[in-house]
Design a protein around this motif. Structure first.
Motif, PDB file in Angstrom:
ATOM      1  N   LEU A  99       0.745  -1.251  -0.029  1.00  8.77           N
ATOM      2  CA  LEU A  99       0.045  -0.024   0.065  1.00  8.77           C
ATOM      3  C   LEU A  99       0.778   1.300  -0.096  1.00  8.77           C
ATOM      4  O   LEU A  99       0.450   2.063  -0.760  1.00  8.77           O
ATOM      5  N   ASP A 100       1.892   1.301   0.697  1.00  4.54           N
ATOM      6  CA  ASP A 100       2.655   2.515   0.781  1.00  4.54           C
ATOM      7  C   ASP A 100       3.442   2.853  -0.443  1.00  4.54           C
ATOM      8  O   ASP A 100       3.948   3.952  -0.849  1.00  4.54           O
ATOM      9  N   SER A 101       3.263   2.005  -1.480  1.00  3.91           N
ATOM     10  CA  SER A 101       3.982   2.361  -2.703  1.00  3.91           C
ATOM     11  C   SER A 101       3.360   3.225  -3.584  1.00  3.91           C
ATOM     12  O   SER A 101       3.612   3.848  -4.612  1.00  3.91           O
ATOM     13  N   PHE A 102       1.755   3.140  -3.478  1.00  2.00           N
ATOM     14  CA  PHE A 102       0.860   4.183  -4.013  1.00  2.00           C
ATOM     15  C   PHE A 102       1.190   5.456  -3.668  1.00  2.00           C
ATOM     16  O   PHE A 102       1.564   6.371  -4.587  1.00  2.00           O
ATOM     17  N   SER A 103       1.352   6.118  -2.467  1.00  2.00           N
ATOM     18  CA  SER A 103       1.771   7.161  -2.145  1.00  2.00           C
ATOM     19  C   SER A 103       3.337   7.620  -2.631  1.00  2.00           C
ATOM     20  O   SER A 103       3.503   8.616  -2.978  1.00  2.00           O
ATOM     21  N   VAL A 104       4.043   6.652  -2.461  1.00  2.00           N
ATOM     22  CA  VAL A 104       5.664   7.034  -2.958  1.00  2.00           C
ATOM     23  C   VAL A 104       5.629   7.346  -4.476  1.00  2.00           C
ATOM     24  O   VAL A 104       6.055   8.050  -4.883  1.00  2.00           O
ATOM     25  N   SER A 105       4.926   6.211  -5.245  1.00  2.00           N
ATOM     26  CA  SER A 105       4.916   6.390  -6.710  1.00  2.00           C
ATOM     27  C   SER A 105       3.969   7.663  -6.660  1.00  2.00           C
ATOM     28  O   SER A 105       4.309   8.322  -8.024  1.00  2.00           O
ATOM     29  N   MET A 106       3.384   8.322  -6.266  1.00  2.00           N
ATOM     30  CA  MET A 106       2.555   9.521  -6.428  1.00  2.00           C
ATOM     31  C   MET A 106       3.470  10.576  -6.499  1.00  2.00           C
ATOM     32  O   MET A 106       3.610  11.434  -7.490  1.00  2.00           O
ATOM     33  N   SER A 107       4.613  10.553  -5.634  1.00  2.00           N
ATOM     34  CA  SER A 107       5.587  11.458  -5.523  1.00  2.00           C
ATOM     35  C   SER A 107       6.346  11.486  -6.785  1.00  2.00           C
ATOM     36  O   SER A 107       7.085  12.355  -7.553  1.00  2.00           O
ATOM     37  N   PHE A 108       6.617  10.189  -7.223  1.00  4.83           N
ATOM     38  CA  PHE A 108       7.443  10.123  -8.355  1.00  4.83           C
ATOM     39  C   PHE A 108       6.926  10.621  -9.727  1.00  4.83           C
ATOM     40  O   PHE A 108       7.352  10.899 -10.619  1.00  4.83           O
ATOM     41  N   GLY A 109       5.368  10.351  -9.734  1.00  2.00           N
ATOM     42  CA  GLY A 109       4.768  10.899 -10.815  1.00  2.00           C
ATOM     43  C   GLY A 109       4.976  12.481 -11.039  1.00  2.00           C
ATOM     44  O   GLY A 109       4.716  12.830 -12.100  1.00  2.00           O
ATOM     45  N   LEU A 110       4.937  12.958  -9.633  1.00  4.84           N
ATOM     46  CA  LEU A 110       4.955  14.513  -9.783  1.00  4.84           C
ATOM     47  C   LEU A 110       6.364  14.966 -10.120  1.00  4.84           C
ATOM     48  O   LEU A 110       6.630  15.919 -10.890  1.00  4.84           O
ATOM     49  N   MET A 111       7.443  13.932 -10.159  1.00  9.11           N
ATOM     50  CA  MET A 111       9.075  14.499 -10.544  1.00  9.11           C
ATOM     51  C   MET A 111       8.842  13.911 -11.951  1.00  9.11           C
ATOM     52  O   MET A 111       9.863  14.466 -12.434  1.00  9.11           O
ATOM     53  N   HIS A 112       7.906  13.701 -12.740  1.00  7.67           N
ATOM     54  CA  HIS A 112       7.998  12.873 -14.086  1.00  7.67           C
ATOM     55  C   HIS A 112       9.134  11.968 -14.437  1.00  7.67           C
ATOM     56  O   HIS A 112       9.782  12.308 -15.401  1.00  7.67           O
ATOM     57  N   LEU A 113       9.410  11.194 -13.553  1.00  7.94           N
ATOM     58  CA  LEU A 113      10.033   9.958 -13.659  1.00  7.94           C
ATOM     59  C   LEU A 113       9.747   8.972 -14.827  1.00  7.94           C
ATOM     60  O   LEU A 113       8.394   9.232 -15.237  1.00  7.94           O
ATOM     61  N   ASN A 114      10.439   8.238 -15.451  1.00  6.46           N
ATOM     62  CA  ASN A 114      10.397   7.188 -16.475  1.00  6.46           C
ATOM     63  C   ASN A 114       9.115   6.326 -15.638  1.00  6.46           C
ATOM     64  O   ASN A 114       9.564   5.432 -14.994  1.00  6.46           O
ATOM     65  N   LYS A 115       7.917   6.326 -15.891  1.00  4.04           N
ATOM     66  CA  LYS A 115       6.907   5.583 -15.225  1.00  4.04           C
ATOM     67  C   LYS A 115       7.140   4.154 -15.640  1.00  4.04           C
ATOM     68  O   LYS A 115       7.174   3.245 -14.508  1.00  4.04           O
ATOM     69  N   TRP A 116       7.282   3.772 -16.763  1.00  2.00           N
ATOM     70  CA  TRP A 116       7.427   2.365 -17.084  1.00  2.00           C
ATOM     71  C   TRP A 116       8.587   1.424 -16.442  1.00  2.00           C
ATOM     72  O   TRP A 116       8.629   0.471 -16.015  1.00  2.00           O
ATOM     73  N   LEU A 117       9.746   2.417 -16.428  1.00  2.00           N
ATOM     74  CA  LEU A 117      11.075   1.796 -16.019  1.00  2.00           C
ATOM     75  C   LEU A 117      10.924   1.599 -14.379  1.00  2.00           C
ATOM     76  O   LEU A 117      11.193   0.522 -13.864  1.00  2.00           O
ATOM     77  N   PHE A 118      10.330   2.389 -13.566  1.00  2.00           N
ATOM     78  CA  PHE A 118      10.057   2.362 -12.414  1.00  2.00           C
ATOM     79  C   PHE A 118       9.120   1.374 -12.024  1.00  2.00           C
ATOM     80  O   PHE A 118       9.435   0.482 -11.104  1.00  2.00           O
ATOM     81  N   ILE A 119       8.094   1.240 -12.715  1.00  2.00           N
ATOM     82  CA  ILE A 119       6.883   0.014 -12.615  1.00  2.00           C
ATOM     83  C   ILE A 119       7.622  -1.470 -12.666  1.00  2.00           C
ATOM     84  O   ILE A 119       7.446  -2.107 -11.767  1.00  2.00           O
ATOM     85  N   VAL A 120       8.328  -1.407 -13.614  1.00  2.00           N
ATOM     86  CA  VAL A 120       8.860  -2.874 -13.975  1.00  2.00           C
ATOM     87  C   VAL A 120       9.920  -3.220 -12.982  1.00  2.00           C
ATOM     88  O   VAL A 120       9.877  -4.296 -12.404  1.00  2.00           O
TER      89      VAL A 120
END
Length: 166
Positions: A99-120
């Motif tokens: 569950l904590d990965s949701f809030s952390v990845s929301m922050s990374f989405g705000l930073m415009h990181l490479n979504k698919w590299l992070f998720i994989v």
């Protein structure tokens, strides 16, 4: 490269938490659920972060750094609950850990990181770490577990500071 480091930081809690569990059966099922949820929650978090970044484009860097800093501070100040080691169903365990990965990845989405590299990266690391921790039934001391959590918290705070600066 930042995405892979971020994935490692967000999945280290799986190793810490799963070392507490004494699971005899369904280790693969727990590992698979954990990996699936550590792909689904970050994807949702990234989408929420990207949406927030579009809505709050001026404030997205500050918002991202504040969220990362607060999550890191929570990890540092969090106390270990010895009564929480009771094992329930594999899905509930996987949800609690992921569950904590949701809030952390929301922050990374705000930073415009490479979504698919992070998720994989998050999905693969969570599968490997969860199965390794459950299979090997690692026995680490609570002090070492607390140190790992605090290091991960400091890394998140550092990433929040870097987000603020950039």
């Amino acid at each position: 490269m930042v995405e892979i480091i971020a994935a490692g930081v967000t999945t280290i809690d799986i190793l810490v938490i799963y070392t507490l569990l004494h699971v005899r059966k369904r280790k693969w099922l727990i590992a698979l659920w954990t990996a699936f949820l550590n792909v689904a929650f970050p994807l949702l978090g990234f989408m929420a972060g990207e949406l927030s970044a579009q809505l709050f484009s001026e404030w997205s860097g500050i918002l991202s750094s504040v969220l990362l800093g607060l999550i890191g501070l929570h990890m540092i100040l969090q106390e270990e609950d010895p009564s929480a080691s009771k094992v329930t169903g594999p899905l509930l365990i996987a949800v609690a850990v992921s569950l904590d990965s949701f809030s952390v990845s929301m922050s990374f989405g705000l930073m415009h990181l490479n979504k698919w590299l992070f998720i994989v990266s998050t999905g693969l690391m969570s599968l490997v770490l969860s199965y390794f921790a459950l299979r090997a039934n690692l026995t680490i001391t609570p002090r070492y577990r607390t140190t790992l959590r605090k290091i991960a918290g400091l890394i998140l705070i550092g990433m929040g500071i870097l987000s603020w600066i950039s």
